[in-house]
Design an enzyme around this catalytic site. Structure first.
Site, PDB file in Angstrom:
ATOM      1  N   ASP A  67      31.060   6.875  -2.588  1.00  0.00           N
ATOM      2  CA  ASP A  67      31.180   7.933  -1.579  1.00  0.00           C
ATOM      3  C   ASP A  67      31.890   7.461  -0.319  1.00  0.00           C
ATOM      4  OD1 ASP A  67      29.982  10.634  -0.271  1.00  0.00           O
ATOM      5  OD2 ASP A  67      29.672   8.956   1.104  1.00  0.00           O
ATOM      6  N   THR A  71      30.506  13.477   0.359  1.00  0.00           N
ATOM      7  CA  THR A  71      31.558  13.525  -0.662  1.00  0.00           C
ATOM      8  C   THR A  71      30.948  13.557  -2.053  1.00  0.00           C
ATOM      9  OG1 THR A  71      33.106  12.359   0.791  1.00  0.00           O
ATOM     10  CG2 THR A  71      33.600  12.355  -1.563  1.00  0.00           C
ATOM     11  N   ASP A  72      29.958  12.721  -2.289  1.00  0.00           N
ATOM     12  CA  ASP A  72      29.235  12.747  -3.563  1.00  0.00           C
ATOM     13  C   ASP A  72      28.573  14.097  -3.792  1.00  0.00           C
ATOM     14  OD1 ASP A  72      29.681  10.378  -4.907  1.00  0.00           O
ATOM     15  OD2 ASP A  72      28.038   9.314  -3.954  1.00  0.00           O
ATOM     16  N   LEU A  73      27.896  14.596  -2.773  1.00  0.00           N
ATOM     17  CA  LEU A  73      27.144  15.839  -2.923  1.00  0.00           C
ATOM     18  C   LEU A  73      28.074  17.025  -3.153  1.00  0.00           C
ATOM     19  CD1 LEU A  73      24.439  15.280  -0.160  1.00  0.00           C
ATOM     20  CD2 LEU A  73      24.211  14.958  -2.626  1.00  0.00           C
ATOM     21  N   GLY A 108      29.232  16.857  -6.664  1.00  0.00           N
ATOM     22  CA  GLY A 108      28.179  17.314  -7.554  1.00  0.00           C
ATOM     23  C   GLY A 108      28.075  18.825  -7.603  1.00  0.00           C
TER      24      GLY A 108
END
Length: 413
Positions: free
Chosen positions: A176, A204-206, A209
């Site tokens: 991330d 960024t990860d979330l 997702g």
């Protein structure tokens, strides 16, 4: 043992395996009995080969909506986040617990031919295959999209990577913070005259997702229409660049380079955090009427008709002077006093809460955003729940099966 269980699962679901060109549907189009208790994704089975955050967050959200999620982990180690801490509850990482509810975990060595066979047998009875390996790694093991498509053409296959399937950065591992740096998010985050700052959570990860979660559900609808599965390419870099929205637009359309604004906004004034006697209050005035209301609450009516502040464009031009005046006034009272004065004003406002205050916030409690659930090894834990209120009754079954990493215990898949 795992191979036997996979074969048992195949037998159990053999009646659901579609033939070529069949329409493996999500619904029949006819009302079902007891619809109040039907979960939106009930009957959808997901094979989850993801680790860390973006992929597990996507599959957890699908599990919250009723999908059955089978999480595949490395024997002896499991998901990397099982070791990320402190804090730990017993031997369990709270990081891992935060994104892995509603899943059944199994340990499979995908580098072993028998492990590959197990994954293929499971994929054949699943609706969705999600993975987040570096492009080409699963293909080298015989588990790439082409491999799964040959044995299970109905499967919606979602690949989550750092930078995409091809291109100069495609073989880099994606984390991330690195993706947020490359994508420009870190460049625009932090104090105006300070260093770039990593956002407090892995946005960024979330975001990736959530994009993956939406794309998977769209893929299931597409399969309902065509009877065929499809490939989804989702990556951290593309997700975060897409989320730059107006900042990207400012550059692409007007060639205006971005900068850091701290808590402030580059195009709206006032819209930022103000220091009070004992904390901070965020206030936003997005139009002239709201600005006038702010001035009245702060007992600064002379600012309303000041020629330097009559429009938002002028307020942006004269930002420093205006913010200096407003900041001085906000520091004269406690946060609670300002909250009382702004109540019912129609102006967006709110305190900067720490975690203790977040989960004591009356609206958070009213929205039922905290759920207690029983974990098989650590007992009762509390987690933030699925954030969207769906306007029909859903009974969520919160469970978190612990991955038997040693392979000494039986599974129920």
């Amino acid at each position: 043992m795992l191979a036997t269980l996979a074969r048992v699962a195949t037998v159990r679901r053999s009646g659901l395996r579609p033939g070529p060109g069949s329409r493996r549907g999500l619904w029949t189009g006819r009302p079902q009995a007891d619809t109040d208790n039907v979960k939106p994704l009930e009957g959808v089975k997901i094979l989850d080969l993801t680790r860390v955050l973006a992929g597990p967050f996507a599959t957890m959200n699908l599990g919250d909506l009723g999908a059955e999620v089978i999480k595949v982990e490395r024997p002896g180690a499991g998901d990397d986040t099982r070791t990320w801490g402190p804090p730990f509850v017993g031997t369990e990482s709270t990081y891992f617990l935060s994104v892995n509810r509603n899943k059944k975990s199994i340990a499979v060595n995908i580098k072993d031919p028998n492990g590959v066979k197990i994954i293929k047998e499971l994929a054949a009875i699943c609706d969705v295959f999600v993975e987040n390996y570096v492009p080409g790694k699963l293909s080298a093991l015989g588990l790439g999209y082409a491999d799964i498509d040959r044995i299970a053409p109905h499967v919606v296959y979602c690949s989550i990577t750092g930078y995409g399937q091809t291109g100069p950065l495609s073989q880099r591992a994606g984390y991330d913070a690195v993706a947020s740096a490359v994508s420009g998010l870190m460049h625009i985050t932090g104090p105006e005259d300070g260093d770039p700052v990593r956002p407090g959570v892995a946005m960024t990860d979330l975001a990736t997702g959530l994009y993956a979660c939406g794309a998977i559900m769209a893929g299931l609808i597409q399969r309902y229409k065509t009877g065929k599965g499809l490939f989804i390419d989702c990556n951290l870099l593309s997700s975060q660049v897409a989320c730059l929205t107006q900042v990207a637009g400012n550059y692409l359309i007007a060639r205006k380079e971005a900068k850091r604004w701290g808590t402030a906004h580059g195009s709206i004034v006032p819209y930022q955090a103000f220091k009070t006697k004992d904390g901070y209050l965020v206030v936003g005035a997005g139009n002239n009427m709201q600005f006038a209301t702010v001035c009245k609450i702060l007992n600064l009516p002379e600012l309303i008709d000041d020629c330097k502040y009559k429009t938002n464009h002028l307020r942006v031009q004269n930002r420093k002077e205006l913010i200096r005046i407003l900041s001085a006034r906000f520091e004269e009272a406690m946060t609670s006093e300002w909250l009382h004065r702004f109540e019912g004003s129609g102006v967006p406002y709110g305190p900067i809460n720490n975690m203790k205050n977040v989960f004591a916030e009356p609206q958070v409690l009213h929205n039922d955003l905290i759920m207690e659930m029983k974990h098989p090894t650590v007992g009762k834990i509390s987690v933030p729940v699925f954030s969207v209120i769906i306007q029909f009754k859903i009974i969520f079954e919160y469970f978190l099966d612990t991955c038997q990493l040693s392979g000494n215990k039986s599974f129920s898949i």
